[in-house]
Motif scaffolding. Structure first.
Motif, PDB file in Angstrom:
ATOM      1  N   SER A 260      38.556  10.911  -4.894  1.00  0.00           N
ATOM      2  CA  SER A 260      39.166   9.611  -4.644  1.00  0.00           C
ATOM      3  C   SER A 260      39.074   9.341  -3.147  1.00  0.00           C
ATOM      4  N   LEU A 261      38.454   8.208  -2.782  1.00  0.00           N
ATOM      5  CA  LEU A 261      38.226   7.900  -1.375  1.00  0.00           C
ATOM      6  C   LEU A 261      38.757   6.526  -1.016  1.00  0.00           C
ATOM      7  N   GLY A 262      39.094   6.370   0.269  1.00  0.00           N
ATOM      8  CA  GLY A 262      39.490   5.079   0.793  1.00  0.00           C
ATOM      9  C   GLY A 262      40.038   5.215   2.200  1.00  0.00           C
ATOM     10  N   ASP A 263      39.683   4.276   3.076  1.00  0.00           N
ATOM     11  CA  ASP A 263      40.253   4.194   4.420  1.00  0.00           C
ATOM     12  C   ASP A 263      40.084   5.502   5.192  1.00  0.00           C
ATOM     13  N   HIS A 264      38.876   6.054   5.176  1.00  0.00           N
ATOM     14  CA  HIS A 264      38.511   7.240   5.966  1.00  0.00           C
ATOM     15  C   HIS A 264      39.259   8.508   5.546  1.00  0.00           C
ATOM     16  N   LYS A 265      39.628   8.600   4.298  1.00  0.00           N
ATOM     17  CA  LYS A 265      40.342   9.783   3.809  1.00  0.00           C
ATOM     18  C   LYS A 265      40.192   9.857   2.298  1.00  0.00           C
ATOM     19  N   GLY A 266      40.805  10.886   1.714  1.00  0.00           N
ATOM     20  CA  GLY A 266      40.724  10.973   0.272  1.00  0.00           C
ATOM     21  C   GLY A 266      41.187  12.301  -0.278  1.00  0.00           C
ATOM     22  N   PHE A 267      41.025  12.438  -1.595  1.00  0.00           N
ATOM     23  CA  PHE A 267      41.359  13.664  -2.315  1.00  0.00           C
ATOM     24  C   PHE A 267      40.111  14.143  -3.053  1.00  0.00           C
ATOM     25  N   LEU A 268      39.788  15.417  -2.875  1.00  0.00           N
ATOM     26  CA  LEU A 268      38.707  16.057  -3.621  1.00  0.00           C
ATOM     27  C   LEU A 268      39.345  17.200  -4.394  1.00  0.00           C
ATOM     28  N   ALA A 269      39.152  17.235  -5.696  1.00  0.00           N
ATOM     29  CA  ALA A 269      39.844  18.235  -6.508  1.00  0.00           C
ATOM     30  C   ALA A 269      38.902  18.872  -7.516  1.00  0.00           C
ATOM     31  N   HIS A 270      39.202  20.123  -7.840  1.00  0.00           N
ATOM     32  CA  HIS A 270      38.458  20.886  -8.839  1.00  0.00           C
ATOM     33  C   HIS A 270      39.409  21.363  -9.928  1.00  0.00           C
ATOM     34  N   ARG A 271      38.954  21.290 -11.159  1.00  0.00           N
ATOM     35  CA  ARG A 271      39.620  22.011 -12.244  1.00  0.00           C
ATOM     36  C   ARG A 271      39.152  23.465 -12.163  1.00  0.00           C
ATOM     37  N   GLU A 272      40.098  24.375 -12.022  1.00  0.00           N
ATOM     38  CA  GLU A 272      39.759  25.790 -11.911  1.00  0.00           C
ATOM     39  C   GLU A 272      39.626  26.417 -13.307  1.00  0.00           C
ATOM     40  N   SER A 273      39.033  27.596 -13.350  1.00  0.00           N
ATOM     41  CA  SER A 273      38.811  28.261 -14.627  1.00  0.00           C
ATOM     42  C   SER A 273      40.116  28.689 -15.290  1.00  0.00           C
TER      43      SER A 273
END
Length: 376
Positions: free
Chosen positions: A205-218
């Motif tokens: 999820s991105l916006g305004d020079h920042k964001g969230f990057l997420a992974h579903r772990e095993s």
């Protein structure tokens, strides 16, 4: 007493272990020296997508591709892009046909470790000094007072390599992006809204020079990298030993974002981990020096926004190993570096361009364009 090892690999990460494994299966002895006290000393990070044109080539060379396939996280190649209000603009399921299956970094490292005799990896060996002895030989000294000499020294010791200064004056520079890492444990049960939003694989999820990057772990947890375009010293103003306050400071940057996105930080379990993103200059290379070379982040540290770091480290290890098997002395290093430099420059340039795009004025639009997704 100083011991001698014909080949000494400094660093027991994925790249160094891949090199040791490729040499081992070809009947060549090498020793790995790792600063951590044991394989269990710390967790090894989250999920990795292992590319068929790099990381998987390395695993084939190491004779471990079949075992690797058993570690794959089913569904992990799913991908989702949302905006700051949680609206999904791109969603792709994992049908099992993709070329970048996800595995747990720790499980992959364990696979490599299990494939080597116990005597190969020397734990608790933090390097404090390296010096040339002439004729291509080097001496390495460790914090515990031990020292070794070697005919071939390989720096596989990461971003802040102690071996790199033998070859290059380059140092990693701050890219302008900092991460704050958090986890949602037992996410399906305890954090169902976040779990449903993230899906089964990777999420941005991105916006305004920042964001969230997420992974579903095993293990079904969710690991999140909250990314911010901030000054290099911004993290220093946050007390990360006080999770409540740290969360408040981070979330102040996301006041107008959707509550479910904010909950990736607000409801996080356990420690909150800050991390500045550094990179070596794109096209980093060095003049050939006898008896020493680099691989992985020591050679070409780049931001994670092209997903190439671990894959290239493993490919470096495999390619260097095969060069040693097939070519005598420093000719092996010539062959290896002739391929290493253009390969790593291409990936580093892609990573730098991706960072600029994702955290620019319209990062979400740029990312969607990259995947041929819908218009905003």
């Amino acid at each position: 007493m100083t011991s001698h090892y014909p080949i000494a690999i400094i660093g027991g990460g994925l790249g160094g272990l891949t090199l040791a494994r490729v040499l081992h299966v070809n009947g060549i002895d090498a020793a790995v020296f790792e600063a951590e006290p044991s394989a269990e000393a710390r967790t090894q990070g989250g999920m990795l997508d292992i590319h068929e044109d790099s990381g998987q080539i390395a695993l084939h060379a190491a004779g471990l591709h079949d075992e690797f396939r058993e570690l794959i996280h089913a569904g992990g190649q799913a991908f989702r892009i949302v905006d700051s209000q949680g609206v999904v603009h791109f969603s792709e399921r994992d049908d099992g046909s993709g070329g970048r299956p996800e595995v747990d970094r720790g499980q992959l490292r364990d696979l490599l470790l299990r494939s080597l005799p116990d005597s190969i990896v020397h734990w608790g060996r933090k390097v404090i000094g390296v010096r040339p002895l002439g004729g291509g030989r080097h001496e390495v000294t460790f914090a515990d007072g031990a020292a070794i000499t070697t005919d071939l020294l390989v720096g596989a010791d990461g971003a802040w390599s102690r071996v790199r200064p033998l070859l290059s004056s380059a140092v990693p520079e701050y890219t302008g992006i900092s991460f704050v890492e958090t986890d949602l444990l037992d996410a399906d049960t305890r954090h169902p809204a976040c779990s449903a939003m993230i899906g089964e694989g990777f999420f941005i999820s991105l916006g305004d020079h920042k964001g969230f990057l997420a992974h579903r772990e095993s293990d079904r947890s969710v690991h999140t990298y909250t990314a911010l375009k901030v000054d290099e010293n911004w993290l220093d103003g946050i007390d990360f030993t006080d999770p409540v306050t740290a969360k408040q400071v981070v979330l102040a940057q996301f006041d107008d974002w959707h509550d479910t996105l904010r909950a990736l930080v607000a409801d996080a379990d356990g420690a909150i981990v800050p991390r500045r993103i550094h990179a070596l200059p794109v096209g980093h290379r060095w003049d050939r020096a006898p008896g020493v070379t680099l691989l992985g982040d020591a050679a070409h540290l780049m931001s994670p926004f092209a997903g190439e770091g671990a894959n290239l480290a493993m490919l470096d290890g495999a390619e260097l190993g095969l060069a040693i098997v097939n070519h005598p002395g420093d000719q092996a290093l010539d062959v290896y570096e002739q391929e290493l430099f253009p390969r790593s420059e291409k990936s580093a340039a892609a990573s730098a361009a991706s960072l600029t795009m994702m955290f620019g004025d319209d990062g979400l639009r740029g990312l969607l364009d990259q995947f041929g997704a819908d218009t905003l």
